[in-house]
Scaffold this active site. Structure first.
Site, PDB file in Angstrom:
ATOM      1  N   GLY A 114       0.078   1.225  -6.752  1.00  8.54           N
ATOM      2  CA  GLY A 114      -1.065   0.688  -7.471  1.00  8.54           C
ATOM      3  C   GLY A 114      -2.277   1.569  -7.293  1.00  8.54           C
ATOM      4  N   LEU A 115      -3.319   1.183  -7.945  1.00 10.34           N
ATOM      5  CA  LEU A 115      -4.574   1.911  -7.860  1.00 10.34           C
ATOM      6  C   LEU A 115      -5.691   0.897  -7.716  1.00 10.34           C
ATOM      7  CD1 LEU A 115      -6.331   4.503  -8.249  1.00 10.34           C
ATOM      8  CD2 LEU A 115      -6.358   3.920 -10.670  1.00 10.34           C
TER       9      LEU A 115
ATOM     10  N   CYS B 264      -1.555   1.012   1.110  1.00  4.74           N
ATOM     11  CA  CYS B 264      -0.510   2.027   0.905  1.00  4.74           C
ATOM     12  C   CYS B 264       0.527   2.016   2.023  1.00  4.74           C
ATOM     13  CB  CYS B 264      -1.116   3.417   0.752  1.00  4.74           C
ATOM     14  SG  CYS B 264      -2.278   3.539  -0.618  1.00  4.74           S
TER      15      CYS B 264
END
Length: 76
Positions: free
Chosen positions: A8-9, A26
């Site tokens: 994801g971001l 992360c």
């Protein structure tokens, strides 16, 4: 798996980062999360969005991948 990654971001601009203390960003324990305002970036949100979009598109065009279908993700 099979040449794919799922990630994801999170593009933090100016927000309360307290909830991030409860996760491992992360998957890395102790990874510090920051935001634009802490880095001295104070341009308008619309400008940040445009710049991020342009850079993502450019990066993805430089690294093409094959298209996957749902059947590509079935367990081996």
């Amino acid at each position: 798996k099979n040449g794919c990654c799922y990630h994801g971001l999170s593009f933090n601009v100016n927000m309360d980062l307290t909830p991030f203390a409860n996760i491992n960003p992360c998957g890395y324990h102790g990874l510090r999360v920051t935001q634009c305002i802490e880095l001295g970036i104070t341009v308008p949100l619309e400008e940040l969005q445009a710049e991020l979009t342009q850079n993502l598109v450019h990066g993805l065009q430089r690294h093409p991948t094959r298209r996957h279908t749902l059947s590509d993700n079935t367990p081996d």
